[in-house]
Design a protein around this motif. Structure first.
Motif, PDB file in Angstrom:
ATOM      1  N   LEU A  19       0.859  -1.176   0.000  1.00 18.04           N
ATOM      2  CA  LEU A  19       0.000   0.000   0.000  1.00 18.04           C
ATOM      3  C   LEU A  19       0.894   1.224   0.000  1.00 18.04           C
ATOM      4  CD1 LEU A  19      -2.560  -1.070   2.735  1.00 18.04           C
ATOM      5  CD2 LEU A  19      -2.880  -1.111   0.267  1.00 18.04           C
ATOM      6  N   GLY A  20       0.460   2.277  -0.656  1.00 20.45           N
ATOM      7  CA  GLY A  20       1.208   3.527  -0.608  1.00 20.45           C
ATOM      8  C   GLY A  20       2.010   3.828  -1.850  1.00 20.45           C
ATOM      9  N   GLY A  21       1.934   3.005  -2.852  1.00 19.37           N
ATOM     10  CA  GLY A  21       2.594   3.321  -4.110  1.00 19.37           C
ATOM     11  C   GLY A  21       4.036   2.879  -4.161  1.00 19.37           C
ATOM     12  N   GLY A  22       4.727   3.406  -5.167  1.00 19.40           N
ATOM     13  CA  GLY A  22       6.082   2.979  -5.485  1.00 19.40           C
ATOM     14  C   GLY A  22       7.088   3.126  -4.370  1.00 19.40           C
ATOM     15  N   TYR A  23       7.050   4.252  -3.650  1.00 15.62           N
ATOM     16  CA  TYR A  23       8.039   4.461  -2.591  1.00 15.62           C
ATOM     17  C   TYR A  23       7.842   3.479  -1.446  1.00 15.62           C
ATOM     18  CZ  TYR A  23       9.233   8.576  -5.195  1.00 15.62           C
ATOM     19  OH  TYR A  23       9.621   9.400  -6.196  1.00 15.62           O
ATOM     20  N   ILE A  29      10.937  -4.460  -2.558  1.00 15.78           N
ATOM     21  CA  ILE A  29      11.715  -4.737  -3.769  1.00 15.78           C
ATOM     22  C   ILE A  29      13.154  -5.037  -3.389  1.00 15.78           C
ATOM     23  CG2 ILE A  29      12.588  -3.788  -5.940  1.00 15.78           C
ATOM     24  CD1 ILE A  29      10.012  -2.118  -6.122  1.00 15.78           C
ATOM     25  N   GLU A  30      13.709  -4.233  -2.488  1.00 17.58           N
ATOM     26  CA  GLU A  30      15.094  -4.454  -2.058  1.00 17.58           C
ATOM     27  C   GLU A  30      15.254  -5.829  -1.411  1.00 17.58           C
ATOM     28  OE1 GLU A  30      18.684  -2.256   0.402  1.00 17.58           O
ATOM     29  OE2 GLU A  30      16.627  -1.589   0.708  1.00 17.58           O
ATOM     30  N   ALA A  31      14.318  -6.194  -0.545  1.00 20.42           N
ATOM     31  CA  ALA A  31      14.398  -7.499   0.120  1.00 20.42           C
ATOM     32  C   ALA A  31      14.371  -8.641  -0.896  1.00 20.42           C
ATOM     33  CB  ALA A  31      13.255  -7.653   1.117  1.00 20.42           C
ATOM     34  N   ALA A  60       7.310   2.646  -9.455  1.00 18.83           N
ATOM     35  CA  ALA A  60       7.400   1.191  -9.263  1.00 18.83           C
ATOM     36  C   ALA A  60       7.568   0.465 -10.602  1.00 18.83           C
ATOM     37  CB  ALA A  60       6.160   0.673  -8.540  1.00 18.83           C
ATOM     38  N   ILE A  61       6.867   0.941 -11.620  1.00 13.90           N
ATOM     39  CA  ILE A  61       6.995   0.325 -12.944  1.00 13.90           C
ATOM     40  C   ILE A  61       8.397   0.573 -13.487  1.00 13.90           C
ATOM     41  CG2 ILE A  61       6.143   0.338 -15.317  1.00 13.90           C
ATOM     42  CD1 ILE A  61       4.138  -0.868 -13.425  1.00 13.90           C
TER      43      ILE A  61
END
Length: 185
Positions: A19-23, A29-31, A60-61
């Motif tokens: 939730l909350g978008g790309g940031y 993503i890092e994990a 995110a894209i």
């Protein structure tokens, strides 16, 4: 499982549970791509984040496209991008179909009020982590602070901040830093 299915599934899972978008996706993503699958290094990931922020489009894209392209060129980029976008598309489609029926229910309204501060935290944590990974020091710590203040208080477009930072970084690297072997100085 082949790399296309694995990358699609990885980014689908990230897109589905964020939730909350790309940031807000940055820690997930890092994990997945740095720590679990080791598709990119921490340094490459930080560079990808900077590039994704600088490019037009959804953060995110952009990030998933860069990682997918690194893995398997155009097909990898498409696989990761679809994996990232599809969960949001499906969720928004379902919500749009039924939102008008339940938006006035007090429990649902309360849930949305509770989600807002959590989203702020989901965005703040990766911001502080990126600042730590960027190895800010006494000479550079002022840059993100001044940039944020210019955007927030004066309404300066982030595009101008990015352009000035890129030009400043270029000249700093060319004029101030000593040449390193392998550099094109």
């Amino acid at each position: 499982m082949n790399i296309y299915a694995k990358s699609f599934t990885t980014f689908f899972k990230i897109g589905l549970f964020t939730l909350g978008g790309g940031y807000a996706m940055i820690p997930l993503i890092e994990a997945e791509v740095v720590e679990k699958h080791r598709w990119v290094t921490k340094e490459e990931f930080l560079d990808l984040i900077a590039i994704a922020q600088s490019c037009p489009g959804v953060f995110a894209i952009n990030t998933s496209v860069f990682i997918g392209y690194k893995l398997r060129k155009v097909r990898g980029a498409i696989s990761c991008a679809l994996g990232t976008a599809l969960p949001s598309f499906l969720i928004i489609l379902i919500i749009a179909a039924f939102f008008h029926q339940f938006k006035e229910i007090p429990v649902v309204a309360a849930m949305f009020r509770g989600i807002r501060p959590a989203v702020v935290a989901l965005i703040a944590v990766p911001t502080f982590n990126m600042a730590r990974q960027a190895k800010l020091n006494r000479y550079t710590f002022w840059i993100p602070i001044v940039s944020a203040l210019l955007i927030w208080l004066l309404g300066v477009s982030p595009i101008w901040i990015i352009l000035v930072a890129a030009i400043g970084g270029f000249f700093y690297g060319r004029c101030v830093l000593p040449p390193r072997s392998g550099n094109l100085h």
